[in-house]
Design a protein around this motif. Structure first.
Motif, PDB file in Angstrom:
ATOM      1  N   ASN A 218      -7.493   3.607  -0.828  1.00 25.45           N
ATOM      2  CA  ASN A 218      -7.462   2.817   0.408  1.00 25.45           C
ATOM      3  C   ASN A 218      -8.284   3.510   1.489  1.00 25.45           C
ATOM      4  O   ASN A 218      -8.073   4.677   1.806  1.00 25.45           O
ATOM      5  CB  ASN A 218      -6.000   2.685   0.863  1.00 25.45           C
ATOM      6  N   GLN A 272      -8.611   3.882  10.317  1.00 28.01           N
ATOM      7  CA  GLN A 272      -7.173   3.610  10.288  1.00 28.01           C
ATOM      8  C   GLN A 272      -6.410   4.658  11.104  1.00 28.01           C
ATOM      9  O   GLN A 272      -5.464   4.336  11.822  1.00 28.01           O
ATOM     10  CB  GLN A 272      -6.672   3.606   8.844  1.00 28.01           C
ATOM     11  N   TYR A 276      -4.098   3.910  14.333  1.00 27.08           N
ATOM     12  CA  TYR A 276      -2.700   4.350  14.339  1.00 27.08           C
ATOM     13  C   TYR A 276      -2.413   5.258  15.533  1.00 27.08           C
ATOM     14  O   TYR A 276      -1.315   5.227  16.104  1.00 27.08           O
ATOM     15  CB  TYR A 276      -2.387   5.082  13.036  1.00 27.08           C
ATOM     16  N   ALA A 283       0.728  -0.122  14.155  1.00 30.12           N
ATOM     17  CA  ALA A 283      -0.329  -0.198  13.142  1.00 30.12           C
ATOM     18  C   ALA A 283       0.185   0.370  11.826  1.00 30.12           C
ATOM     19  O   ALA A 283       1.115   1.195  11.795  1.00 30.12           O
ATOM     20  CB  ALA A 283      -1.556   0.578  13.611  1.00 30.12           C
ATOM     21  N   ALA A 284      -0.407  -0.076  10.717  1.00 33.85           N
ATOM     22  CA  ALA A 284      -0.006   0.424   9.398  1.00 33.85           C
ATOM     23  C   ALA A 284      -0.303   1.912   9.287  1.00 33.85           C
ATOM     24  O   ALA A 284      -1.266   2.421   9.876  1.00 33.85           O
ATOM     25  CB  ALA A 284      -0.748  -0.340   8.303  1.00 33.85           C
ATOM     26  N   THR A 288      -2.443   2.849   3.955  1.00 33.31           N
ATOM     27  CA  THR A 288      -1.615   1.756   3.414  1.00 33.31           C
ATOM     28  C   THR A 288      -2.063   0.396   3.936  1.00 33.31           C
ATOM     29  O   THR A 288      -1.539  -0.623   3.487  1.00 33.31           O
ATOM     30  CB  THR A 288      -0.142   1.960   3.787  1.00 33.31           C
ATOM     31  N   SER A 289      -3.009   0.356   4.862  1.00 37.29           N
ATOM     32  CA  SER A 289      -3.434  -0.908   5.469  1.00 37.29           C
ATOM     33  C   SER A 289      -4.252  -1.750   4.491  1.00 37.29           C
ATOM     34  O   SER A 289      -5.078  -1.221   3.728  1.00 37.29           O
ATOM     35  CB  SER A 289      -4.270  -0.619   6.720  1.00 37.29           C
ATOM     36  N   ASN A 290      -4.032  -3.058   4.533  1.00 34.42           N
ATOM     37  CA  ASN A 290      -4.850  -3.958   3.717  1.00 34.42           C
ATOM     38  C   ASN A 290      -6.289  -4.016   4.222  1.00 34.42           C
ATOM     39  O   ASN A 290      -7.180  -4.448   3.501  1.00 34.42           O
ATOM     40  CB  ASN A 290      -4.236  -5.359   3.693  1.00 34.42           C
ATOM     41  N   HIS A 291      -6.496  -3.604   5.465  1.00 37.79           N
ATOM     42  CA  HIS A 291      -7.871  -3.467   5.949  1.00 37.79           C
ATOM     43  C   HIS A 291      -8.609  -2.425   5.100  1.00 37.79           C
ATOM     44  O   HIS A 291      -9.808  -2.565   4.834  1.00 37.79           O
ATOM     45  CB  HIS A 291      -7.873  -3.014   7.417  1.00 37.79           C
ATOM     46  N   HIS A 338      -4.129 -11.569  12.675  1.00 39.45           N
ATOM     47  CA  HIS A 338      -4.269 -10.852  11.404  1.00 39.45           C
ATOM     48  C   HIS A 338      -4.133 -11.798  10.218  1.00 39.45           C
ATOM     49  O   HIS A 338      -3.115 -12.475  10.066  1.00 39.45           O
ATOM     50  CB  HIS A 338      -3.211  -9.746  11.306  1.00 39.45           C
ATOM     51  N   GLU A 340      -5.035 -12.249   5.800  1.00 36.66           N
ATOM     52  CA  GLU A 340      -5.280 -11.481   4.583  1.00 36.66           C
ATOM     53  C   GLU A 340      -5.679 -12.369   3.415  1.00 36.66           C
ATOM     54  O   GLU A 340      -5.316 -13.554   3.361  1.00 36.66           O
ATOM     55  CB  GLU A 340      -4.021 -10.676   4.212  1.00 36.66           C
TER      56      GLU A 340
END
Length: 346
Positions: A218, A272, A276, A283-284, A288-291, A338, A340
């Motif tokens: 990720n 990320q 954060y 924020a993730a 672990t963020s899907n971004h 957001h 996905e």
């Protein structure tokens, strides 16, 4: 009663229309086949280029490792040669003094008329001293021979690697030229056929790259496994998400007369961490963020406002193209902007 002449003209018109339609479909199909063929060739050239480049890098590493090993070996041999040089002086003085003994000819007295006892003692002394040094002399000679062999081997290795590296570089240059030629040819064909921007994007985004992108951690996906979005800002997504977004964006543009507004897409691990740091607890967690997987977007232009026309349109139509507004984004935290791709099955 129908006019026979009118009926004949109508029939002829229908035949011509059918033929024209078939010809148009055939021409369109021919164009599609040509573009797809060019795309396959371009993809093949890219894969060959990557393979040749990896081979060249591997050989460079092997050559560097062998050179390090060679330098270490030659350093050890230089020390041995220095030891040999220290031995040569005493041996030379010993040999010289043995021929200058009083009486008979020193250690050679055994061949003359000198005292036999003195001759034997002199010879024994020389022999003992010579033997004590001979092992070192032999070792030094062995090391010299080994050095010569290694130097010859190293020279052969360097020559062979230089030739191989030159050959590989020529292959890489040739593949680069071929890739550039195919790209130029593809663009020229697209310009001639007036292919839409969406089609250009789709042709430039290889869906098979999505599988390769999933192999990386990720936020650490190399740029070559991501596809660019038409919006300004250099935003990218994983190939499958990007291809779906192209279609979603086209539908949105037909409805609102403009491209979708994008503030963020793929987000690297360092990005990320930056997000954060600004929004801890919201924020993730970085990594672990899907971004970071290249399958999430943050939108603007009205979509960021829940209940707006744009947001409602997205809720009604985004799912057709595989894009969703995840359940958590409705409440914890509330993020209407957001969206996905492909996470509902994750």
């Amino acid at each position: 009663m129908p006019n026979p002449r009118s009926a004949a003209l109508t029939a002829a018109f229908l035949v011509m229309a059918t033929l024209s339609s078939n010809a148009a479909h055939a021409a369109a199909g021919g164009r599609a086949d040509t573009l797809e063929s060019l795309r396959r060739e371009a993809t093949k050239a890219r894969e060959q280029l990557e393979k040749a480049t990896d081979q060249m890098k591997g050989r460079q590493k092997e050559l560097a490792a062998s050179q390090v090993k060679l330098r270490g070996t030659l350093k050890d041999l230089a020390v041995a040669e220095a030891e040999l040089n220290k031995i040569r002086g005493p041996l030379a003085r010993l040999a010289n003094s043995s021929y200058q003994q009083s009486g008979a000819a020193g250690s050679m007295a055994i061949f003359g008329g000198g005292d036999p006892g003195e001759a034997l003692r002199s010879t024994a002394d020389v022999t003992l001293l010579a033997r004590s040094q001979q092992a070192l002399v032999d070792r030094a000679d062995d090391l010299q021979d080994r050095r010569q062999r290694l130097a010859s081997t190293a020279q052969d290795l360097q020559s062979r690697n230089a030739v191989e590296q030159t050959r590989l570089q020529q292959e890489v240059d040739g593949l680069k030229a071929k890739s550039a030629q195919l790209t130029k040819q593809l663009n020229a064909m697209l310009d001639k056929l007036e292919v839409s921007r969406q089609k250009r994007l789709e042709l430039g985004c290889d869906k098979s790259l999505a599988a390769d992108a999933k192999k990386f951690p990720n936020g650490l996906i190399p740029a070559k496994y991501l596809c660019p979005l038409p919006q300004k800002g250099g935003h990218r997504l994983r190939a499958d998400a990007a291809l779906a977004f192209y279609k979603l964006n086209a539908a949105y543009k037909r409805r609102f007369g403009r491209d979708m507004c994008v503030t963020d897409a793929y987000r690297s691990l360092s990005e990320q961490h930056a997000v954060y740091a600004r929004r801890p607890g919201f924020a993730a967690v970085p990594g672990t963020s899907n971004h970071g997987k290249g399958q999430a977007l943050d939108l603007c232009g009205g979509v960021q406002n829940s209940g707006s026309v744009q947001f409602n349109w997205m809720e009604a139509h985004a799912g057709k193209y595989g894009w969703i507004h995840p359940a958590w984004a409705y409440s914890n935290p509330f993020e209407p902007w957001h969206w996905e791709y492909g996470t509902e099955n994750a």
